[in-house]
Design a protein around this motif. Sequence first.
Motif, mmCIF file in Angstrom:
data_model
loop_
_atom_site.group_PDB
_atom_site.id
_atom_site.type_symbol
_atom_site.label_atom_id
_atom_site.label_comp_id
_atom_site.label_asym_id
_atom_site.label_seq_id
_atom_site.Cartn_x
_atom_site.Cartn_y
_atom_site.Cartn_z
ATOM 1 N N ASN A 20 0.760 -1.025 -0.084
ATOM 2 C CA ASN A 20 0.182 -0.026 -0.012
ATOM 3 C C ASN A 20 0.904 1.189 -0.018
ATOM 4 O OD1 ASN A 20 -2.628 0.578 0.011
ATOM 5 N ND2 ASN A 20 -2.969 0.430 2.103
ATOM 6 N N LEU A 23 2.602 2.217 -3.160
ATOM 7 C CA LEU A 23 2.071 2.782 -4.239
ATOM 8 C C LEU A 23 1.335 4.218 -3.888
ATOM 9 C CD1 LEU A 23 0.453 -0.451 -5.312
ATOM 10 C CD2 LEU A 23 2.113 0.662 -6.137
ATOM 11 N N ARG A 24 1.511 4.355 -2.741
ATOM 12 C CA ARG A 24 0.654 5.726 -2.446
ATOM 13 C C ARG A 24 1.443 7.047 -2.936
ATOM 14 N NH1 ARG A 24 -0.047 5.085 3.813
ATOM 15 N NH2 ARG A 24 -1.840 4.361 3.141
ATOM 16 N N PRO A 25 0.560 7.903 -3.760
ATOM 17 C CA PRO A 25 1.187 9.008 -4.106
ATOM 18 C C PRO A 25 1.913 9.963 -2.795
ATOM 19 C CG PRO A 25 -1.138 8.808 -4.724
ATOM 20 C CD PRO A 25 -0.961 7.686 -3.764
ATOM 21 N N ILE A 32 -4.624 11.044 -8.165
ATOM 22 C CA ILE A 32 -6.083 10.969 -9.321
ATOM 23 C C ILE A 32 -7.203 11.236 -8.667
ATOM 24 C CG2 ILE A 32 -6.816 9.428 -10.903
ATOM 25 C CD1 ILE A 32 -3.780 8.248 -10.707
ATOM 26 N N GLY A 65 -10.006 3.476 2.578
ATOM 27 C CA GLY A 65 -9.247 2.985 1.242
ATOM 28 C C GLY A 65 -9.508 4.112 -0.032
ATOM 29 N N LEU A 66 -10.156 5.053 0.492
ATOM 30 C CA LEU A 66 -10.387 6.220 -0.646
ATOM 31 C C LEU A 66 -9.048 7.339 -0.669
ATOM 32 C CD1 LEU A 66 -14.166 6.994 -0.470
ATOM 33 C CD2 LEU A 66 -12.940 5.413 -1.658
ATOM 34 N N GLY A 67 -8.190 7.340 0.327
ATOM 35 C CA GLY A 67 -6.842 8.102 0.088
ATOM 36 C C GLY A 67 -6.733 8.887 1.382
ATOM 37 N N LYS A 68 -7.488 8.906 2.577
ATOM 38 C CA LYS A 68 -7.370 9.829 3.388
ATOM 39 C C LYS A 68 -5.765 9.818 4.153
ATOM 40 C CE LYS A 68 -10.884 7.626 5.790
ATOM 41 N NZ LYS A 68 -11.153 6.645 4.668
ATOM 42 N N THR A 69 -5.273 8.965 4.391
ATOM 43 C CA THR A 69 -4.243 8.626 5.054
ATOM 44 C C THR A 69 -3.019 9.329 4.098
ATOM 45 O OG1 THR A 69 -4.756 6.674 6.049
ATOM 46 C CG2 THR A 69 -2.278 7.142 5.918
ATOM 47 N N THR A 70 -3.292 8.881 2.540
ATOM 48 C CA THR A 70 -2.475 9.401 1.527
ATOM 49 C C THR A 70 -2.494 11.012 1.200
ATOM 50 O OG1 THR A 70 -3.356 7.399 0.192
ATOM 51 C CG2 THR A 70 -2.241 9.507 -1.098
ATOM 52 N N TYR A 184 -14.272 6.807 -6.527
ATOM 53 C CA TYR A 184 -13.995 7.156 -7.567
ATOM 54 C C TYR A 184 -14.671 6.538 -8.729
ATOM 55 C CZ TYR A 184 -9.749 8.610 -4.850
ATOM 56 O OH TYR A 184 -8.978 9.112 -3.881
ATOM 57 N N PRO A 220 -9.575 2.941 -4.526
ATOM 58 C CA PRO A 220 -8.313 2.853 -4.872
ATOM 59 C C PRO A 220 -7.760 1.703 -4.318
ATOM 60 C CG PRO A 220 -8.423 5.189 -4.516
ATOM 61 C CD PRO A 220 -9.706 4.501 -4.025
ATOM 62 N N ARG A 221 -7.885 1.223 -2.750
ATOM 63 C CA ARG A 221 -7.071 0.382 -2.361
ATOM 64 C C ARG A 221 -7.732 -0.876 -2.820
ATOM 65 N NH1 ARG A 221 -7.948 0.700 3.674
ATOM 66 N NH2 ARG A 221 -6.507 1.933 3.810
ATOM 67 N N ASN A 224 -5.922 -1.531 -6.018
ATOM 68 C CA ASN A 224 -4.536 -2.006 -6.041
ATOM 69 C C ASN A 224 -4.333 -3.481 -5.492
ATOM 70 O OD1 ASN A 224 -3.368 0.439 -6.866
ATOM 71 N ND2 ASN A 224 -3.243 1.364 -5.030
HETATM 72 P P1 ADP Z 1 -7.495 5.684 3.507
HETATM 73 O O1 ADP Z 1 -6.699 6.102 4.571
HETATM 74 O O2 ADP Z 1 -8.663 6.375 3.187
HETATM 75 O O3 ADP Z 1 -8.101 4.216 4.153
HETATM 76 P P2 ADP Z 1 -5.326 5.223 1.874
HETATM 77 O O4 ADP Z 1 -4.897 6.674 1.909
HETATM 78 O O5 ADP Z 1 -4.663 4.357 2.682
HETATM 79 O O6 ADP Z 1 -7.051 5.242 2.296
HETATM 80 O O7 ADP Z 1 -5.354 4.782 0.345
HETATM 81 C C1 ADP Z 1 -5.252 3.362 -0.103
HETATM 82 C C2 ADP Z 1 -4.533 3.340 -1.238
HETATM 83 O O8 ADP Z 1 -5.204 3.671 -2.246
HETATM 84 C C3 ADP Z 1 -3.010 4.131 -1.094
HETATM 85 O O9 ADP Z 1 -1.995 3.275 -0.758
HETATM 86 C C4 ADP Z 1 -2.742 4.543 -2.381
HETATM 87 O O10 ADP Z 1 -1.973 3.573 -3.160
HETATM 88 C C5 ADP Z 1 -4.001 4.376 -3.249
HETATM 89 N N1 ADP Z 1 -4.730 5.860 -3.519
HETATM 90 C C6 ADP Z 1 -5.459 6.388 -2.706
HETATM 91 N N2 ADP Z 1 -5.906 7.709 -3.107
HETATM 92 C C7 ADP Z 1 -5.335 7.649 -4.226
HETATM 93 C C8 ADP Z 1 -4.998 8.704 -5.395
HETATM 94 N N3 ADP Z 1 -5.989 10.001 -5.080
HETATM 95 N N4 ADP Z 1 -4.492 8.584 -6.285
HETATM 96 C C9 ADP Z 1 -3.789 7.155 -6.472
HETATM 97 N N5 ADP Z 1 -3.663 6.345 -5.783
HETATM 98 C C10 ADP Z 1 -4.627 6.505 -4.442
#
Ligand code: ADP
Length: 350
Positions: A20, A23-25, A32, A65-70, A184, A220-221, A224
């Motif tokens: 994870n 692959l995180r931006p 994206i 899995g939508l990108g909050k931590t990212t 997404y 996204p999660r 991947n």
């Molecule tokens: P959350 O914190 O919402 O549970 P994460 O930030 O862990 O989600 O995101 C999960 C994975 O999805 C990340 O490891 C990353 O690879 C991918 N990801 C999330 N948002 C994006 C984005 N906007 N563009 C590309 N990949 C993304």
Amino acid sequence: MAIDRVINSESLDRQEEEFNVSLRPKFLSECIGQTNIKEKLIIAMTAAKKRGEPLEHILFYGPPGLGKTTLANVVANEMGAKIRCSSGPALVKAGDVMGLLSNINTGDILFIDEIHRLSTPVEEFLYPAMEEFRVDFTVDSGLHAKTINFPLKRFTLIGATTRAGLLSAPLRSRFGMLYHLDFYNEAELTAILKRSANLLKLKSDDGTLELIAARSRGTPRVANRLLKRVRDYAQVKGKGHLNTAIVENALQMEQIDSLGLDELDRLFLRALANVYEGGPAGIEALAATLGEEKDTLEDVVEPYLLQIGFLRRTKRGREITTQACSHLGLKLRQKKQGIDQPEFFEQEQQ
Ligand code: ADP
């Protein structure tokens, strides 16, 4: 019976987490989708940089899995700030927060995942830290107890939650920016998969990543993770290269259907249809029937089923929709009697 599923964020093991993270931006330009949030973040960050001030506190909320931590990490990178990460359940007492805050520098970011799970004392300890950048810390106990007023550097708190509704009003009101992350669309998920496939040096035929995107539940999660499973399958059953047959077979083996629903989604809908006659049914009752955690159903299963119109949430409980019934081949029986009667469903058609 907890089902090991592709979409379950709770079952992230270390290997998955490393995958994870790889692959995180790292910067906004690599992220994206979520255009609206990105635009607002750019304005807020540019303004803060121009004023030479730290950012306001930010809350990201939405399904897992939508990108909050990212985004929290991206904001730190874009601001050139250090980030310290923790989570609601890990911060048990005020001292745990104190440990994090006492070393924080001006402009640094404190990221708290699952912020809705903070205990009340820890939450109350955070209020003056967020508002006035100071904390009242009690040392010793009983007769010797002393409260020390401890000034802090101006930091930015970024909170993430799957349940904004569970946040207390005082905590929510201390965030200057609140952003809801949406699912997404398929084009965005395809772009995410292309980026991931490039990073993994994975070759694929035209159209194959689109097939995975269509079954990624807007997440996204999940995209991947499916890519990882398909890559494994391609290495064992093929030559490492993704083609339509490899993708279809790998997803079938994972029991992911044409809409991206997995075994737990189907069990959830079938229980609602067959045991509760279509609903309304309470989430506790459904959790007990399935032997699953209520939180897993609410955080991971329901948001996507609601999004695609397979589930309705009413005051009286959850109800299945006709779209869900036709997707699963469940036949809708005639309404019994009276307008208030729920619709009844019969066993799955053979
Ligand atoms: P959350 O914190 O919402 O549970 P994460 O930030 O862990 O989600 O995101 C999960 C994975 O999805 C990340 O490891 C990353 O690879 C991918 N990801 C999330 N948002 C994006 C984005 N906007 N563009 C590309 N990949 C993304």
